[in-house]
Design a protein around this motif. Structure first.
Motif, PDB file in Angstrom:
ATOM      1  N   GLY A   1       4.894  -1.196   4.214  1.00 26.82           N
ATOM      2  CA  GLY A   1       4.884  -2.651   4.136  1.00 26.82           C
ATOM      3  C   GLY A   1       3.614  -3.229   4.726  1.00 26.82           C
ATOM      4  O   GLY A   1       3.109  -2.752   5.745  1.00 26.82           O
ATOM      5  N   ARG A   2       3.090  -4.254   4.090  1.00 28.65           N
ATOM      6  CA  ARG A   2       1.822  -4.811   4.567  1.00 28.65           C
ATOM      7  C   ARG A   2       1.940  -5.370   5.983  1.00 28.65           C
ATOM      8  O   ARG A   2       1.013  -5.245   6.792  1.00 28.65           O
ATOM      9  CB  ARG A   2       1.341  -5.894   3.600  1.00 28.65           C
ATOM     10  CG  ARG A   2       0.690  -5.322   2.365  1.00 28.65           C
ATOM     11  CD  ARG A   2       0.290  -6.381   1.368  1.00 28.65           C
ATOM     12  NE  ARG A   2       1.430  -6.934   0.655  1.00 28.65           N
ATOM     13  CZ  ARG A   2       1.329  -7.781  -0.367  1.00 28.65           C
ATOM     14  NH1 ARG A   2       0.143  -8.192  -0.775  1.00 28.65           N
ATOM     15  NH2 ARG A   2       2.410  -8.236  -0.985  1.00 28.65           N
ATOM     16  N   GLU A   3       3.087  -5.976   6.300  1.00 29.74           N
ATOM     17  CA  GLU A   3       3.272  -6.498   7.657  1.00 29.74           C
ATOM     18  C   GLU A   3       3.310  -5.348   8.661  1.00 29.74           C
ATOM     19  O   GLU A   3       2.713  -5.437   9.743  1.00 29.74           O
ATOM     20  CB  GLU A   3       4.557  -7.308   7.727  1.00 29.74           C
ATOM     21  CG  GLU A   3       4.577  -8.553   6.866  1.00 29.74           C
ATOM     22  CD  GLU A   3       4.900  -8.267   5.402  1.00 29.74           C
ATOM     23  OE1 GLU A   3       5.221  -7.085   5.091  1.00 29.74           O
ATOM     24  OE2 GLU A   3       4.853  -9.199   4.580  1.00 29.74           O
ATOM     25  N   ALA A   4       4.008  -4.273   8.318  1.00 30.90           N
ATOM     26  CA  ALA A   4       4.086  -3.121   9.222  1.00 30.90           C
ATOM     27  C   ALA A   4       2.717  -2.493   9.410  1.00 30.90           C
ATOM     28  O   ALA A   4       2.352  -2.062  10.509  1.00 30.90           O
ATOM     29  CB  ALA A   4       5.065  -2.082   8.667  1.00 30.90           C
ATOM     30  N   LEU A   5       1.928  -2.445   8.331  1.00 36.27           N
ATOM     31  CA  LEU A   5       0.597  -1.856   8.414  1.00 36.27           C
ATOM     32  C   LEU A   5      -0.285  -2.655   9.366  1.00 36.27           C
ATOM     33  O   LEU A   5      -0.967  -2.082  10.232  1.00 36.27           O
ATOM     34  CB  LEU A   5      -0.024  -1.828   7.015  1.00 36.27           C
ATOM     35  CG  LEU A   5      -1.329  -1.059   6.851  1.00 36.27           C
ATOM     36  CD1 LEU A   5      -1.137   0.398   7.202  1.00 36.27           C
ATOM     37  CD2 LEU A   5      -1.845  -1.203   5.428  1.00 36.27           C
ATOM     38  N   ALA A   6      -0.249  -3.971   9.244  1.00 38.66           N
ATOM     39  CA  ALA A   6      -1.061  -4.816  10.128  1.00 38.66           C
ATOM     40  C   ALA A   6      -0.613  -4.664  11.581  1.00 38.66           C
ATOM     41  O   ALA A   6      -1.439  -4.613  12.498  1.00 38.66           O
ATOM     42  CB  ALA A   6      -0.966  -6.270   9.685  1.00 38.66           C
ATOM     43  N   GLU A   7       0.716  -4.566  11.789  1.00 34.05           N
ATOM     44  CA  GLU A   7       1.233  -4.452  13.152  1.00 34.05           C
ATOM     45  C   GLU A   7       0.845  -3.122  13.779  1.00 34.05           C
ATOM     46  O   GLU A   7       0.442  -3.063  14.939  1.00 34.05           O
ATOM     47  CB  GLU A   7       2.749  -4.587  13.125  1.00 34.05           C
ATOM     48  CG  GLU A   7       3.408  -4.458  14.492  1.00 34.05           C
ATOM     49  CD  GLU A   7       4.918  -4.511  14.401  1.00 34.05           C
ATOM     50  OE1 GLU A   7       5.573  -4.092  15.374  1.00 34.05           O
ATOM     51  OE2 GLU A   7       5.443  -4.957  13.365  1.00 34.05           O
ATOM     52  N   ARG A   8       0.967  -2.007  13.014  1.00 34.16           N
ATOM     53  CA  ARG A   8       0.696  -0.683  13.579  1.00 34.16           C
ATOM     54  C   ARG A   8      -0.790  -0.478  13.864  1.00 34.16           C
ATOM     55  O   ARG A   8      -1.159   0.097  14.878  1.00 34.16           O
ATOM     56  CB  ARG A   8       1.147   0.425  12.623  1.00 34.16           C
ATOM     57  CG  ARG A   8       2.601   0.418  12.233  1.00 34.16           C
ATOM     58  CD  ARG A   8       3.567   0.484  13.401  1.00 34.16           C
ATOM     59  NE  ARG A   8       4.905   0.825  12.962  1.00 34.16           N
ATOM     60  CZ  ARG A   8       5.742   0.015  12.348  1.00 34.16           C
ATOM     61  NH1 ARG A   8       5.376  -1.231  12.079  1.00 34.16           N
ATOM     62  NH2 ARG A   8       6.946   0.426  11.991  1.00 34.16           N
TER      63      ARG A   8
ATOM     64  N   LEU B   1      -8.760  -1.034   4.179  1.00 35.35           N
ATOM     65  CA  LEU B   1      -7.439  -0.940   3.564  1.00 35.35           C
ATOM     66  C   LEU B   1      -7.429  -1.441   2.134  1.00 35.35           C
ATOM     67  O   LEU B   1      -6.391  -1.371   1.462  1.00 35.35           O
ATOM     68  CB  LEU B   1      -6.428  -1.733   4.397  1.00 35.35           C
ATOM     69  CG  LEU B   1      -6.317  -1.328   5.867  1.00 35.35           C
ATOM     70  CD1 LEU B   1      -5.362  -2.247   6.594  1.00 35.35           C
ATOM     71  CD2 LEU B   1      -5.874   0.121   5.991  1.00 35.35           C
ATOM     72  N   SER B   2      -8.554  -1.935   1.648  1.00 37.67           N
ATOM     73  CA  SER B   2      -8.624  -2.448   0.276  1.00 37.67           C
ATOM     74  C   SER B   2      -9.336  -1.476  -0.661  1.00 37.67           C
ATOM     75  O   SER B   2      -9.437  -1.739  -1.858  1.00 37.67           O
ATOM     76  CB  SER B   2      -9.349  -3.799   0.263  1.00 37.67           C
ATOM     77  OG  SER B   2     -10.712  -3.639   0.656  1.00 37.67           O
ATOM     78  N   ILE B   3      -9.832  -0.361  -0.129  1.00 38.75           N
ATOM     79  CA  ILE B   3     -10.608   0.594  -0.928  1.00 38.75           C
ATOM     80  C   ILE B   3      -9.722   1.767  -1.346  1.00 38.75           C
ATOM     81  O   ILE B   3      -9.181   2.465  -0.488  1.00 38.75           O
ATOM     82  CB  ILE B   3     -11.823   1.114  -0.140  1.00 38.75           C
ATOM     83  CG1 ILE B   3     -12.725  -0.044   0.283  1.00 38.75           C
ATOM     84  CG2 ILE B   3     -12.612   2.126  -0.969  1.00 38.75           C
ATOM     85  CD1 ILE B   3     -13.837   0.357   1.224  1.00 38.75           C
TER      86      ILE B   3
ATOM     87  N   PRO C   1       0.827  -1.204   0.000  1.00 41.46           N
ATOM     88  CA  PRO C   1       0.000   0.000   0.000  1.00 41.46           C
ATOM     89  C   PRO C   1       0.869   1.266   0.000  1.00 41.46           C
ATOM     90  O   PRO C   1       1.998   1.255   0.497  1.00 41.46           O
ATOM     91  CB  PRO C   1      -0.791  -0.116   1.311  1.00 41.46           C
ATOM     92  CG  PRO C   1      -0.665  -1.538   1.728  1.00 41.46           C
ATOM     93  CD  PRO C   1       0.633  -2.026   1.201  1.00 41.46           C
ATOM     94  N   ARG C   2       0.314   2.356  -0.524  1.00 42.30           N
ATOM     95  CA  ARG C   2       1.080   3.602  -0.542  1.00 42.30           C
ATOM     96  C   ARG C   2       0.143   4.802  -0.548  1.00 42.30           C
ATOM     97  O   ARG C   2      -1.029   4.705  -0.930  1.00 42.30           O
ATOM     98  CB  ARG C   2       2.024   3.667  -1.744  1.00 42.30           C
ATOM     99  CG  ARG C   2       1.347   3.776  -3.083  1.00 42.30           C
ATOM    100  CD  ARG C   2       2.372   3.602  -4.223  1.00 42.30           C
ATOM    101  NE  ARG C   2       1.804   3.871  -5.542  1.00 42.30           N
ATOM    102  CZ  ARG C   2       1.111   3.009  -6.249  1.00 42.30           C
ATOM    103  NH1 ARG C   2       0.857   1.807  -5.756  1.00 42.30           N
ATOM    104  NH2 ARG C   2       0.643   3.327  -7.444  1.00 42.30           N
ATOM    105  N   LEU C   3       0.684   5.913  -0.116  1.00 44.82           N
ATOM    106  CA  LEU C   3       0.014   7.204  -0.227  1.00 44.82           C
ATOM    107  C   LEU C   3       0.751   8.040  -1.267  1.00 44.82           C
ATOM    108  O   LEU C   3       1.987   8.050  -1.314  1.00 44.82           O
ATOM    109  CB  LEU C   3       0.024   7.949   1.108  1.00 44.82           C
ATOM    110  CG  LEU C   3      -0.741   7.352   2.284  1.00 44.82           C
ATOM    111  CD1 LEU C   3      -0.671   8.287   3.475  1.00 44.82           C
ATOM    112  CD2 LEU C   3      -2.189   7.078   1.919  1.00 44.82           C
TER     113      LEU C   3
END
Length: 297
Positions: free
Chosen positions: A113-120, A130-132, A50-52
């Motif tokens: 990172g997807r793992e970092a996103l889930a952790e935070r 997070l999929s929209i 994911p990104r902004l």
């Protein structure tokens, strides 16, 4: 080495000004770009994470515009004031960007990172949020936060990574409008059990009370009892016992018949110093000062 973005792109009509300014921190990377644009610059971008995409500023004539499109989505367009606009691009979404009459563009790409996103974000966040995609959302309230992160990207000596990470998460949560997860409801003690435990604490507060004793009175495991007691009283059992000791100490201080060291012993403290520390912590003043203000006359 920090997190490395996994991007695939095909671009045309862009020239980088001053070089890429990159800031990496645990699980995330922020890239600050200054680019000169041909009259019809554009490209295709596909990220594995994911990104902004954040437009900080743009120059060009009054016809300038930016258009973002992806398969299956309605295209989004911004112009002539491209900033402030923020986009959230989920992992795996191919995105086409097209510019018209833009001369220069400053933008920030935040890769997560997807793992970092889930952790935070934790388990309380709805994964569907997070999929929209959110494309070119006008977000003036988030622009100052993005600019602070851009300053960190340019800094010769960035601050602690926690600072950049906090800014990055603020941008993500603010753009996606992620709500706080509902606090889990914890059941308190039954009224009979609460009365029994409170009476026991107040009667025996001057000695050390083991958690297992209190849990046994309520017929619960120690772990379950801790949660239930706090749900009922707003404080843990140890704190409740300390408050009961100090309530008894205040009564003795007000009567004025015992010295402070004697009151410390009477209420179960190891010594006068221990008593004074606990009293100050919970009452905001020393036993001697409290006694002068409240002693019976």
């Amino acid at each position: 080495m920090g997190f490395q973005p996994r991007m695939h792109n095909r671009i045309e009509g862009f020239s980088i000004l001053g070089g890429l300014k990159r800031l990496s921190f645990p699980g995330m990377t922020a890239d600050l770009w200054d680019v000169a644009c041909a009259p019809e610059a554009g490209g295709f971008y596909l990220g594995e994470d994911p990104r902004l995409f954040i437009v900080l500023s743009a120059t060009g004539d009054e016809r300038r515009s930016l258009r973002l499109s992806a398969p299956g989505l309605e295209a989004a367009e911004a112009g002539p004031n491209l900033s402030p606009s923020l986009s959230y691009v989920p992992a795996g979404l191919g995105l086409r960007g097209e510019m018209r009459a833009v001369r220069t563009l400053r933008h920030l790409d935040l890769h997560i990172g997807r793992e970092a996103l889930a952790e935070r974000l934790g388990e309380g966040t709805d994964p569907r949020a997070l999929s929209i995609p959110r494309l070119l959302q006008p977000s003036p309230e988030l622009l100052p936060v993005a600019r602070l992160l851009a300053v960190e990207c340019e800094a010769a000596q960035p601050l602690l990574p926690l600072y950049a990470e906090s800014l990055a998460l603020a941008l993500l949560i603010g753009l996606l409008r992620l709500p706080a997860p509902a606090a889990p409801m914890r059941a308190g003690l039954a009224p009979w059990a609460l009365r029994r435990v409170v009476d026991f604490i107040e009667t025996h507060c001057q000695r050390a009370i083991r958690l297992e004793e209190l849990a046994g009175l309520a017929g619960l495991s120690p772990s379950h009892f801790c949660h239930a007691f706090k749900a009922s009283t707003g404080m843990g059992a140890h704190r409740y016992q300390m408050e009961a000791r100090l309530a008894r100490a205040r009564t003795l201080l007000k009567a004025g018949r015992l010295s402070i060291s004697e009151i410390a012993t009477e209420t179960g403290f190891a010594d006068q110093a221990h008593f004074t520390r606990a009293f100050r912590h919970l009452s905001g003043t020393t036993p001697a000062r409290w006694a002068r203000l409240h002693r019976d006359t």
